[in-house]
Design a protein around this motif. Structure first.
Motif, PDB file in Angstrom:
ATOM      1  N   VAL A 181       0.755  -1.213  -0.142  1.00  0.00           N
ATOM      2  CA  VAL A 181       0.085  -0.018  -0.231  1.00  0.00           C
ATOM      3  C   VAL A 181       0.943   1.246   0.123  1.00  0.00           C
ATOM      4  N   VAL A 182       1.950   1.318   0.796  1.00  0.00           N
ATOM      5  CA  VAL A 182       2.866   2.355   0.908  1.00  0.00           C
ATOM      6  C   VAL A 182       3.677   2.612  -0.356  1.00  0.00           C
ATOM      7  N   LEU A 183       3.979   1.631  -1.000  1.00  0.00           N
ATOM      8  CA  LEU A 183       4.707   1.406  -2.053  1.00  0.00           C
ATOM      9  C   LEU A 183       3.812   1.937  -3.236  1.00  0.00           C
ATOM     10  N   GLY A 184       2.442   1.629  -3.335  1.00  0.00           N
ATOM     11  CA  GLY A 184       1.658   1.969  -4.291  1.00  0.00           C
ATOM     12  C   GLY A 184       1.410   3.649  -4.223  1.00  0.00           C
ATOM     13  N   LEU A 185       1.276   3.945  -3.090  1.00  0.00           N
ATOM     14  CA  LEU A 185       0.864   5.469  -2.694  1.00  0.00           C
ATOM     15  C   LEU A 185       2.138   6.455  -3.151  1.00  0.00           C
ATOM     16  N   LEU A 186       3.452   5.799  -2.804  1.00  0.00           N
ATOM     17  CA  LEU A 186       4.773   6.675  -3.320  1.00  0.00           C
ATOM     18  C   LEU A 186       4.708   6.509  -4.813  1.00  0.00           C
ATOM     19  N   MET A 187       4.588   5.345  -5.538  1.00  0.00           N
ATOM     20  CA  MET A 187       4.467   5.558  -7.027  1.00  0.00           C
ATOM     21  C   MET A 187       3.449   6.337  -7.765  1.00  0.00           C
ATOM     22  N   THR A 188       2.381   6.482  -6.784  1.00  0.00           N
ATOM     23  CA  THR A 188       1.258   7.572  -7.516  1.00  0.00           C
ATOM     24  C   THR A 188       1.812   8.929  -7.223  1.00  0.00           C
ATOM     25  N   VAL A 189       2.371   9.283  -6.278  1.00  0.00           N
ATOM     26  CA  VAL A 189       2.769  10.475  -5.995  1.00  0.00           C
ATOM     27  C   VAL A 189       3.923  10.946  -6.905  1.00  0.00           C
ATOM     28  N   LEU A 190       4.780   9.805  -7.180  1.00  0.00           N
ATOM     29  CA  LEU A 190       6.089   9.845  -8.086  1.00  0.00           C
ATOM     30  C   LEU A 190       5.256  10.201  -9.578  1.00  0.00           C
ATOM     31  N   TYR A 191       4.360   9.261  -9.902  1.00  0.00           N
ATOM     32  CA  TYR A 191       4.099   9.442 -11.088  1.00  0.00           C
ATOM     33  C   TYR A 191       3.341  10.977 -11.567  1.00  0.00           C
ATOM     34  N   THR A 192       2.561  11.375 -10.561  1.00  0.00           N
ATOM     35  CA  THR A 192       1.817  12.529 -10.783  1.00  0.00           C
ATOM     36  C   THR A 192       2.629  13.846 -10.757  1.00  0.00           C
TER      37      THR A 192
END
Ligand code: HEM
Length: 129
Positions: free
Chosen positions: A114-125
């Protein structure tokens, strides 16, 4: 039932005949003379370990709980404290297991993806947004 006695390993080592068959299982002493002919595994295996410590052989067979109940009948005593050995842990210890496992629980639990997913989303945005 007869009174329970204390034995030394030395006292038991010669009690290995059909007329007098005694062995040790987990620091307890058993007289199986009258059980020899009734043992489902045969009298020979019992005689092989008579006079000795049969703990491992007994365990290797994976005796049923019925067998463990039955053996109480043949118990005549226990070893003197000086001759006792520390018993191996045979039962699975969940407490230890959980303690061991909790060390890596972050990686293996649901939190990590979940934390990894959130990090990736932030990074992508941030990069492509
Ligand atoms: C007082 C001690 C003992 C008692 C009461 C006992 C009792 C039993 C019983 C009830 C069984 C039938 C299977 C079961 O219920 O697990 C059995 C099988 C057997 N036992 Fe023992 N036993 C004793 C000691 C030993 C020892 C010390 C050995 C080995 C040296 C041994 C070797 C075996 C073997 C090879 C079988 C046959 C297993 C099979 O056919 O699958 N037993 N015993």
């Amino acid at each position: 039932m007869s009174e329970l006695k204390r034995f030394t390993r030395e006292e038991i080592q010669n009690r290995n005949s059909k007329q007098d068959a005694v062995f040790i299982i987990d620091n307890e002493v058993y007289n199986v003379t009258s059980f020899l002919d009734d043992h489902p595994g045969g009298h020979e295996v019992l005689l092989n370990v008579a006079g000795k410590d049969a703990s491992e052989d007994f365990d290797d067979v994976g005796h049923s709980s019925d067998a463990k109940d039955l053996m109480k009948k043949y118990r005549i005593g226990e070893l003197v404290d000086e001759d006792k050995v520390e018993l191996k842990k045979r039962h699975f210890n969940w407490e230890e297991y959980n303690k061991e496992n909790s060390k890596n629980s972050f990686i293996s639990s649901w939190k990590f993806p979940v934390v990894l997913g959130l990090l990736m989303t932030v990074l992508y945005t941030y990069l492509f947004g």
